[in-house]
Design a protein around this motif. Structure first.
Motif, PDB file in Angstrom:
ATOM      1  N   LEU A  65      31.713 -29.444  -3.143  1.00 32.93           N
ATOM      2  CA  LEU A  65      30.991 -28.486  -2.309  1.00 32.93           C
ATOM      3  C   LEU A  65      31.944 -27.441  -1.722  1.00 32.93           C
ATOM      4  N   GLY A  66      33.105 -27.888  -1.287  1.00 29.54           N
ATOM      5  CA  GLY A  66      34.081 -26.954  -0.738  1.00 29.54           C
ATOM      6  C   GLY A  66      34.573 -25.974  -1.785  1.00 29.54           C
ATOM      7  N   ALA A  67      34.826 -26.483  -2.991  1.00 23.97           N
ATOM      8  CA  ALA A  67      35.302 -25.615  -4.067  1.00 23.97           C
ATOM      9  C   ALA A  67      34.219 -24.628  -4.494  1.00 23.97           C
ATOM     10  N   ALA A  68      32.977 -25.093  -4.598  1.00 27.14           N
ATOM     11  CA  ALA A  68      31.881 -24.193  -4.966  1.00 27.14           C
ATOM     12  C   ALA A  68      31.674 -23.125  -3.901  1.00 27.14           C
ATOM     13  N   LEU A  69      31.783 -23.510  -2.626  1.00 31.76           N
ATOM     14  CA  LEU A  69      31.659 -22.534  -1.548  1.00 31.76           C
ATOM     15  C   LEU A  69      32.767 -21.487  -1.644  1.00 31.76           C
ATOM     16  N   ALA A  70      33.987 -21.920  -1.937  1.00 26.44           N
ATOM     17  CA  ALA A  70      35.103 -20.982  -2.069  1.00 26.44           C
ATOM     18  C   ALA A  70      34.867 -20.017  -3.227  1.00 26.44           C
ATOM     19  N   ALA A  71      34.338 -20.517  -4.341  1.00 24.42           N
ATOM     20  CA  ALA A  71      34.039 -19.640  -5.482  1.00 24.42           C
ATOM     21  C   ALA A  71      32.997 -18.598  -5.100  1.00 24.42           C
ATOM     22  N   MET A  72      31.991 -18.986  -4.315  1.00 19.16           N
ATOM     23  CA  MET A  72      30.953 -18.045  -3.890  1.00 19.16           C
ATOM     24  C   MET A  72      31.514 -17.009  -2.918  1.00 19.16           C
ATOM     25  N   VAL A  73      32.373 -17.442  -2.003  1.00 21.11           N
ATOM     26  CA  VAL A  73      32.995 -16.509  -1.048  1.00 21.11           C
ATOM     27  C   VAL A  73      33.819 -15.465  -1.796  1.00 21.11           C
ATOM     28  N   VAL A  74      34.621 -15.940  -2.745  1.00 23.66           N
ATOM     29  CA  VAL A  74      35.461 -15.028  -3.527  1.00 23.66           C
ATOM     30  C   VAL A  74      34.603 -14.025  -4.291  1.00 23.66           C
ATOM     31  N   THR A  75      33.524 -14.503  -4.897  1.00 24.83           N
ATOM     32  CA  THR A  75      32.652 -13.625  -5.675  1.00 24.83           C
ATOM     33  C   THR A  75      31.994 -12.573  -4.782  1.00 24.83           C
ATOM     34  N   TRP A  76      31.557 -12.984  -3.596  1.00 24.73           N
ATOM     35  CA  TRP A  76      30.908 -12.049  -2.669  1.00 24.73           C
ATOM     36  C   TRP A  76      31.837 -10.894  -2.308  1.00 24.73           C
ATOM     37  N   PHE A  77      33.060 -11.231  -1.891  1.00 29.11           N
ATOM     38  CA  PHE A  77      33.977 -10.195  -1.417  1.00 29.11           C
ATOM     39  C   PHE A  77      34.552  -9.372  -2.571  1.00 29.11           C
ATOM     40  N   THR A  78      34.559  -9.923  -3.774  1.00 28.37           N
ATOM     41  CA  THR A  78      35.055  -9.175  -4.929  1.00 28.37           C
ATOM     42  C   THR A  78      34.051  -8.128  -5.392  1.00 28.37           C
ATOM     43  N   PHE A  79      32.749  -8.461  -5.363  1.00 27.32           N
ATOM     44  CA  PHE A  79      31.747  -7.581  -5.956  1.00 27.32           C
ATOM     45  C   PHE A  79      31.019  -6.700  -4.942  1.00 27.32           C
ATOM     46  N   LEU A  80      31.100  -7.004  -3.664  1.00 29.81           N
ATOM     47  CA  LEU A  80      30.420  -6.180  -2.673  1.00 29.81           C
ATOM     48  C   LEU A  80      30.816  -4.708  -2.760  1.00 29.81           C
ATOM     49  N   PRO A  81      32.116  -4.372  -2.888  1.00 32.05           N
ATOM     50  CA  PRO A  81      32.461  -2.939  -2.985  1.00 32.05           C
ATOM     51  C   PRO A  81      31.802  -2.237  -4.160  1.00 32.05           C
ATOM     52  N   SER A  82      31.593  -2.955  -5.281  1.00 30.25           N
ATOM     53  CA  SER A  82      30.980  -2.327  -6.449  1.00 30.25           C
ATOM     54  C   SER A  82      29.566  -1.838  -6.146  1.00 30.25           C
ATOM     55  N   PHE A  83      28.794  -2.648  -5.439  1.00 29.07           N
ATOM     56  CA  PHE A  83      27.438  -2.245  -5.076  1.00 29.07           C
ATOM     57  C   PHE A  83      27.458  -1.026  -4.155  1.00 29.07           C
ATOM     58  N   ILE A  84      28.391  -1.020  -3.211  1.00 25.15           N
ATOM     59  CA  ILE A  84      28.473   0.103  -2.270  1.00 25.15           C
ATOM     60  C   ILE A  84      28.832   1.394  -3.006  1.00 25.15           C
ATOM     61  N   PHE A  85      29.798   1.310  -3.941  1.00 25.53           N
ATOM     62  CA  PHE A  85      30.197   2.495  -4.697  1.00 25.53           C
ATOM     63  C   PHE A  85      29.015   3.101  -5.442  1.00 25.53           C
ATOM     64  N   ILE A  86      28.191   2.251  -6.064  1.00 25.37           N
ATOM     65  CA  ILE A  86      27.078   2.760  -6.871  1.00 25.37           C
ATOM     66  C   ILE A  86      25.960   3.295  -5.983  1.00 25.37           C
ATOM     67  N   LEU A  87      25.540   2.509  -4.999  1.00 25.99           N
ATOM     68  CA  LEU A  87      24.403   2.923  -4.170  1.00 25.99           C
ATOM     69  C   LEU A  87      24.744   4.122  -3.290  1.00 25.99           C
ATOM     70  N   ALA A  88      26.009   4.242  -2.913  1.00 26.94           N
ATOM     71  CA  ALA A  88      26.413   5.387  -2.093  1.00 26.94           C
ATOM     72  C   ALA A  88      26.735   6.604  -2.945  1.00 26.94           C
ATOM     73  N   GLY A  89      27.409   6.393  -4.076  1.00 25.74           N
ATOM     74  CA  GLY A  89      27.867   7.521  -4.881  1.00 25.74           C
ATOM     75  C   GLY A  89      26.911   7.965  -5.962  1.00 25.74           C
ATOM     76  N   GLY A  90      25.928   7.114  -6.300  1.00 24.10           N
ATOM     77  CA  GLY A  90      24.995   7.453  -7.366  1.00 24.10           C
ATOM     78  C   GLY A  90      24.296   8.792  -7.188  1.00 24.10           C
TER      79      GLY A  90
END
Length: 458
Positions: free
Chosen positions: A339-364
């Motif tokens: 559970l701890g490892a899966a949570l860490a994988a989800m945290v990493v994924t969230w912070f890695t991909f969040l900027p991508s969504f902002i770039f597209i929705l803001a810059g589109g």
């Protein structure tokens, strides 16, 4: 599906089903993923025209982050507003996240398994063939004929040499191509007219949902208020999870701060991913292996192999890094390792991909306002030509990797893995000559690799 019906009848639910399917079949790294989207969205479903697809792709190539995932987000947003973009981008990543969590658990629990190694042995040549297919597909659309646009061919060739042999960083290649396009639009504008590649106009008998002359929809028009709202929402979506991690686990306690450290580290990594995952992997290696000791060097290499042979962007290797870091540091205690490892994988994924969504929705909206304007499109056309060369260099890298899997240890011709090259050639013939789908080719290659490995032939 019936490609003759009007593209305008595409519903949100139908698009959702496609984006979910794409998340499971997006093999081959960015080149293969872009090729799959091009075939599905431009050639088969006619949801977006050639020019609009390449216009969006060129913007995504300029951004830090995984360009294929950002392209899916962009097209989803253009078709079905903000939620369309969020759904498209999320479903591009989500299947890969769950698959990598499962594989990471199997990796730490069971170690190397011969049948798994056999499957991977067969998949890698198929991935190389998919990249070759991407060179053919994107190149045939973007470069026109050599006699009509020799400058674009020269840009593609120079980009190939710069990446493959001179090891020039990808951002400099993109910058050089953009500058060439900007100058060329004033000196030889006909060379940089968009949309004249081989087969351009093949979709004319099937009007696209987002065609060359389709007006920008209201939600995609630039608005200062909307821009401020997107940036504010993005800031909150970063600050609130980080504040929660800091409040839950004291930053000053060396073991308990792992999740917050991961959030901060991978936010920085997300902003450095110009040129794709390979460009940022040295930074991730340095931090995850040498500084934080979340995993070892050999484990990082194994994680890269998993990332190369699972659907989704290659940068999803960070989920593997997060999982092993969460497991090693026991972020939820020794009794909750998974559970701890899966949570860490989800945290990493969230912070890695969040900027991508902002770039597209803001810059589109800003990008949509430049559609059809030569002073902006010419640099993007040049970047597309450079991308063809970059993808070709990636194909060369993959072919060399499968032919000489221990490259750098003094091989000669007797060390060449001819069986892997034969699998790659067979996969390329199936894709390019017989137009077999990506999933059947990957499946057949994986089974062939398994048979060869278990039969002792490799």
């Amino acid at each position: 599906m019936d490609t003759s019906r009007p593209a305008s009848s595409v519903s949100f639910s139908e698009a959702l089903r496609f984006w979910l399917r794409l998340g499971f079949i997006s093999f081959g790294g960015p080149a293969g993923q872009i090729a799959i989207m091009h075939r599905e969205l431009v050639e088969q479903r006619h949801w977006i025209s050639e020019k609009r697809f390449l216009h969006a792709l060129n913007y995504c190539m300029l951004l830090p982050g995984p360009e294929a995932q950002q392209l899916a987000t962009y097209i989803g947003w253009l078709m079905h507003r903000t939620w369309g973009g969020i759904v498209a981008g999320t479903l591009f990543v989500l299947p890969s996240l769950f698959i990598l969590i499962a594989l990471s658990w199997a990796y730490v629990a069971f170690g190397n398994v011969p049948w798994v190694a056999g499957l991977f042995y067969g998949i890698k040549p198929a991935v190389a063939a998919i990249v070759l297919q991407a060179v053919q597909r994107i190149g045939s659309k973007a470069l026109k004929t050599p006699t009509h646009a020799p400058v674009l061919w020269a840009i593609a060739l120079l980009s190939f040499v710069a990446i493959a042999f001179l090891k020039i960083p990808f951002p400099w290649v993109v910058l050089g191509a953009a500058l060439t396009g900007w100058i060329g639009s004033r000196v030889a504008p006909a060379q940089f007219a968009s949309g004249g590649g081989h087969g351009a106009g093949l979709a004319s008998s099937h009007p696209a949902l987002i065609g060359d002359d389709t007006p920008t929809p209201p939600h995609a028009r630039f608005n200062k208020k909307r821009l401020a709202q997107v940036l504010a929402a993005g800031a909150l979506l970063w600050l609130l999870p980080m504040a929660a991690l800091l409040a839950w686990q004291d930053w000053d306690v060396s073991q308990a701060n792992t999740l917050a450290q991961m959030g901060w580290f991978f936010t920085k990594a997300a902003l450095l991913t110009f040129g794709g995952a390979y460009a940022v992997l040295p930074y991730v290696y340095q931090g995850a292996v040498e500084h934080f000791h979340w995993l070892t060097g050999p484990q990082m290499i194994d994680g890269l192999a998993l990332g190369e042979t699972t659907p989704g962007p290659l940068i999803m290797v960070v989920a593997f890094v997060g999982f092993l870091g969460g497991w090693t540091k026991q972020v939820l205690g020794p009794d909750s390792l998974f559970l701890g490892a899966a949570l860490a994988a989800m945290v990493v994924t969230w912070f890695t991909f969040l900027p991508s969504f902002i770039f597209i929705l803001a810059g589109g909206p800003l990008v949509e306002s430049t559609h059809g304007k030569a002073h902006f499109t010419a640099p993007l056309v040049a970047i597309t030509a450079a991308v063809v060369g970059v993808i070709a260099s990636l194909a060369l890298f993959f072919i060399a990797h499968i032919a000489l899997p221990t490259l750098g240890n003094g091989q000669n011709h007797s060390n060449i893995d001819w069986m892997a090259l034969a699998l790659a050639a067979a996969a390329a013939v199936a894709l390019l000559r017989f137009k077999v789908g990506v999933i059947p080719v990957i499946t057949a290659s994986a089974l062939a690799g398994l048979a060869l490995r278990l039969g002792g032939l490799t």
